[in-house]
Write a protein that holds these residues in place. Structure first.
Motif, mmCIF file in Angstrom:
data_model
loop_
_atom_site.group_PDB
_atom_site.id
_atom_site.type_symbol
_atom_site.label_atom_id
_atom_site.label_comp_id
_atom_site.label_asym_id
_atom_site.label_seq_id
_atom_site.Cartn_x
_atom_site.Cartn_y
_atom_site.Cartn_z
ATOM 1 N N ARG A 210 -6.878 6.542 0.121
ATOM 2 C CA ARG A 210 -5.733 5.732 0.503
ATOM 3 C C ARG A 210 -6.154 4.522 1.316
ATOM 4 O O ARG A 210 -7.070 4.585 2.141
ATOM 5 N N ASN B 254 1.477 5.722 -0.768
ATOM 6 C CA ASN B 254 0.881 7.029 -0.486
ATOM 7 C C ASN B 254 0.095 7.601 -1.659
ATOM 8 O O ASN B 254 -0.683 8.536 -1.472
ATOM 9 N N ASP B 255 0.319 7.099 -2.853
ATOM 10 C CA ASP B 255 -0.416 7.604 -4.016
ATOM 11 C C ASP B 255 -1.751 6.888 -4.211
ATOM 12 O O ASP B 255 -2.277 6.846 -5.318
ATOM 13 N N ARG B 256 -2.266 6.284 -3.128
ATOM 14 C CA ARG B 256 -3.563 5.582 -3.110
ATOM 15 C C ARG B 256 -3.534 4.285 -3.901
ATOM 16 O O ARG B 256 -4.572 3.735 -4.243
ATOM 17 N N CYS C 284 0.859 -1.187 0.000
ATOM 18 C CA CYS C 284 0.000 0.000 0.000
ATOM 19 C C CYS C 284 0.898 1.240 0.000
ATOM 20 O O CYS C 284 1.803 1.339 0.830
ATOM 21 N N ASN D 65 -9.578 1.126 4.379
ATOM 22 C CA ASN D 65 -9.495 2.351 3.593
ATOM 23 C C ASN D 65 -9.785 3.593 4.423
ATOM 24 O O ASN D 65 -10.405 3.517 5.493
ATOM 25 N N ASN E 264 -4.944 1.989 4.216
ATOM 26 C CA ASN E 264 -3.981 2.027 5.315
ATOM 27 C C ASN E 264 -3.319 0.682 5.585
ATOM 28 O O ASN E 264 -2.174 0.640 6.024
#
Length: 445
Positions: free
Chosen positions: A240, A217-219, A215, A258, A242
């Motif tokens: 994003r 940071n850019d979703r 996962c 999410n 988590n």
């Protein structure tokens, strides 16, 4: 002259020993039991009510950390041992049966980002914000010995997550770059990267040991195969994710926690649509973990509650909360399917039962038979209104009740707005979009 007499054989109704159950003659002819269904309904209703009476899921807490707890880790071979790391760099090993700390080390300077036990459970690896990977012995040093790491590796990049492969001696870390390591080497044997954004959670598949998911940071949610050079697939969501958890019984199923207050279960064979959307939380979902059976999972959120979901259901079957519990940072489901661990940022680890009204300890055979009979009755009459309302009702704090109602009104408002827009537009201008397709923005392979 004929005389009618009663003739009974004592072997038909007498016990051989005092421990035997009394023999009771029964005739199962339905014509002789016209009130069988009403009688079973009353028994099912009483069983559901008793479930609510005995629903006491909270078992105890483990305190000792002086900062909020950032990460939890399961021991691969022992059910009674778990590891925890806190925001101040301290790592502790706990004995859950005795509820005591059995190991304490100051592992890092700053945030502990991850803990992973090796497959032989003799060592564990920790990572932190100080860019170091440290390997420690699970057993504490002897009397007078110094508690120092076995090995220390200084990474060239930030480290945000770690996952150990349960079938090989390899482990993977994520951060600015995804790196694959072997415990016997001080340099990564492989590096993966797809995009410039850093990743913050990584997990190996529990069935297919060569597959891992990240996962970022850019979703995005990216899949890598350690046998190949590049990434396999990439999916970008509207918000994003988590944390991700693999189903331990199905290699192709995973669940995302999410930021949009929901959880999504996907199938890697068809990621254009979610298998299920799980609702109920009123704030960002931070952590998720599967039961060893693969049929349920638990989630922890910033709304200070835990929720237990069935894999194919939209709403949770139970919600756990306490007055003092704050924002959840991590959750674990024990490998014996009996307990749940939750860590929060007010320095406590809490121990819960997976089934709130379950009786713990040794059960007699007659008790087991009775519980199985009650479960069968509840399943038979689960659609009846009174039984359904009793089994689904949960008393929640006032703030949670109000926020849930507010979110429901917001959802209905959006649906009305969309219906009005569709009614006053040309046919086909405003298409119907399934809730399972809404979070998916892009899919690449």
């Amino acid at each position: 002259m004929k005389v009618k007499i009663l003739s009974r054989n004592p072997d038909d109704y007498l016990r051989e020993t005092k421990r035997d159950i009394h023999k009771v003659p029964r005739n199962f002819n339905p014509a002789l039991h016209p009130f069988e269904a009403p009688r079973e309904y009353v028994r099912a209703l009483n069983a559901v009510k008793l479930d609510r009476v005995f629903a006491k899921p909270f078992l105890g807490s483990l305190d000792g950390h002086v900062e909020g707890i950032s990460v939890l880790c399961k021991h691969p071979k022992s059910l009674s041992i778990t590891g925890s790391g806190s925001f101040d760099g301290e790592v502790r090993l706990w004995n859950l049966a005795k509820r005591k700390c059995i190991r304490q080390v100051q592992a890092h300077d700053g945030y502990v980002r991850g803990i992973a036990f090796t497959n032989d459970s003799l060592r564990f690896i920790t990572i932190g914000d100080d860019k170091t990977l440290k390997t420690w012995n699970t057993e504490p040093p002897g009397l007078g010995g110094k508690d120092l790491p076995i090995n220390t590796i200084i990474s060239k990049t930030l480290l945000n997550g770690i996952s150990y492969n349960n079938k090989t001696s390899q482990f993977a870390t994520c951060g600015e770059v995804c790196q694959l390591w072997e415990e016997s080497r001080n340099e990564p044997i492989r590096s993966f990267q797809w995009g410039a954004d850093s990743a913050y959670h990584i997990a190996f598949n529990l069935v297919e040991p060569h597959l891992l998911v990240i996962c970022a940071n850019d979703r995005s949610v990216t899949f890598y195969d350690t046998r190949e050079v590049g990434p396999v697939r990439k999916m970008i969501l509207a918000m994003r994710s988590n944390q991700v958890a693999w189903n331990p019984m199905e290699a192709f199923t995973y669940t995302l926690a999410n930021e949009d207050y929901n959880l999504y279960t996907f199938d890697t064979r068809k990621m254009a649509i979610a298998v299920a959307k799980h609702k109920g939380h009123i704030s960002a979902v931070i952590s998720v973990d599967y039961a060893p059976t693969g049929l349920e999972f638990v989630s922890g959120s910033y709304d200070r509650t835990l929720r237990i979901y069935q894999v194919n259901k939209t709403f949770s079957r139970d919600v756990y909360h306490t007055k003092r519990m704050q924002r959840i940072t991590n959750v674990l489901w024990s490998l014996d399917d009996k307990y749940i661990l939750s860590a929060s940022d007010e320095m406590n680890i809490r121990l819960w039962k997976t089934r709130s009204s379950e009786k713990l300890g040794i059960l007699l055979p007659r008790e087991k038979a009775n519980f199985r009979y009650q479960e069968a009755l509840k399943k038979k009459f689960e659609a009846f209104p009174q039984i359904r309302s009793i089994s689904k009702y949960r008393h929640v704090p006032k703030y949670l009740h109000r926020a849930t109602e507010q979110h429901r009104q917001m959802f209905l408002k959006e649906k009305r707005k969309e219906a009005n827009r569709r009614a006053h537009s040309k046919p086909g201008t405003v298409p119907y979009v399934s809730e399972k397709k809404e979070p998916i923005v892009e899919e690449d392979s």
